[in-house]
Design an enzyme around this catalytic site. Sequence first.
Site, PDB file in Angstrom:
ATOM      1  N   SER A 289       0.831  -1.197   0.000  1.00  6.32           N
ATOM      2  CA  SER A 289       0.000   0.000   0.000  1.00  6.32           C
ATOM      3  C   SER A 289       0.873   1.257   0.000  1.00  6.32           C
ATOM      4  O   SER A 289       1.676   1.454  -0.909  1.00  6.32           O
ATOM      5  CB  SER A 289      -0.965  -0.045   1.181  1.00  6.32           C
ATOM      6  OG  SER A 289      -2.003   0.876   1.037  1.00  6.32           O
TER       7      SER A 289
ATOM      8  N   GLU B 184      -9.752  -5.147  -5.382  1.00  6.24           N
ATOM      9  CA  GLU B 184      -9.256  -3.911  -4.782  1.00  6.24           C
ATOM     10  C   GLU B 184      -9.657  -2.677  -5.588  1.00  6.24           C
ATOM     11  O   GLU B 184      -9.537  -2.668  -6.818  1.00  6.24           O
ATOM     12  CB  GLU B 184      -7.726  -3.921  -4.707  1.00  6.24           C
ATOM     13  CG  GLU B 184      -7.116  -5.030  -3.892  1.00  6.24           C
ATOM     14  CD  GLU B 184      -5.653  -4.749  -3.580  1.00  6.24           C
ATOM     15  OE1 GLU B 184      -5.319  -3.582  -3.287  1.00  6.24           O
ATOM     16  OE2 GLU B 184      -4.847  -5.693  -3.639  1.00  6.24           O
TER      17      GLU B 184
ATOM     18  N   HIS C 224      -7.194  -6.009  -0.446  1.00  2.00           N
ATOM     19  CA  HIS C 224      -6.027  -5.159  -0.250  1.00  2.00           C
ATOM     20  C   HIS C 224      -5.049  -5.768   0.757  1.00  2.00           C
ATOM     21  O   HIS C 224      -5.422  -6.107   1.877  1.00  2.00           O
ATOM     22  CB  HIS C 224      -6.490  -3.792   0.236  1.00  2.00           C
ATOM     23  CG  HIS C 224      -5.419  -2.756   0.278  1.00  2.00           C
ATOM     24  ND1 HIS C 224      -4.810  -2.266  -0.863  1.00  2.00           N
ATOM     25  CD2 HIS C 224      -4.830  -2.104   1.315  1.00  2.00           C
ATOM     26  CE1 HIS C 224      -3.919  -1.362  -0.526  1.00  2.00           C
ATOM     27  NE2 HIS C 224      -3.903  -1.242   0.785  1.00  2.00           N
TER      28      HIS C 224
END
Length: 295
Positions: A142, A237, A267
């Site tokens: 991320s 996602e 995610h």
Amino acid sequence: MAESEIEVVRALLGSKPRPFGWEERRRRLDEVGAVWPVAEDVRLENVAIGGNPAEFSSVAKADPSGVLLFFHGGGYCSGSILSHRRMVTEAGRACGLRTLAVGYRLAPENPFPASFEDAIAAWFYLRKQGFAAGKIIVGGDSAGGGLTLALLQHLRDTREEAPACAWLASPWTDLTMSGDTMGSKDTVDPLIHRVYLEELAQAYVPTGINRKDPRISPLFADLRGLPPLLIQVGSDETLLADSTRFAEAAGAAENAVTLEIWPRMIHAWPVWNARLEPGRRALAHLGEFARRWLA
């Protein structure tokens, strides 16, 4: 089996609503990320880098001359060594390396470029510890994937040696949120939505700084001359397009790019590898990729 396992993770994530305050959000991410502890054979060592916490991990067969440098996710505002400890330590096992997880400074208390500066400091800490650049893998999930890419650009632009390769798990590469899956995947993503990302971006990026700054949104960077990249992203996602567009741009810039889109995954799913078989397989793929490129 994989479908039932991912539903358990979805239930865990949906068991409590996302808190409002930053400290409450940080505690919540630590809670859901650390619900399954590290394996008993993992050895941990606390260190400090420029006043920030960091943690080495290793297992018995880890090559002491190599290391995975890891930056956790959490939108630059949350996440920690604790929340990602299981993911990092098992990634190190898969690669046959030690790991160094970095507790970089968080926004909004420490907005950009604080975390970027901490990523650079972590790289040079390892170099001063005697690790050859070709024995280092840099990775993150991320926001940590974004930090990884910002660091790679910095090393290239300052003519420093590059790491052997890089690992990007569900990377956040576009803080302008222009990807089409921001809308098309909104109903299936249990974690990441535009309103939430906008709040994070506002906290991280100071007023007056363009979010297309390549250190903030690597999708808009000059991507020439990067080390080999492994990008892993789930099909469910909202940030799927952050990976697919970045892979296309990096490949067009003549970099070696491996893109994996994992069916029905959410995610940063390797965080829950202890109870999620696709999480373990994704880390196994990372290990194969790492051994291909390590010096």
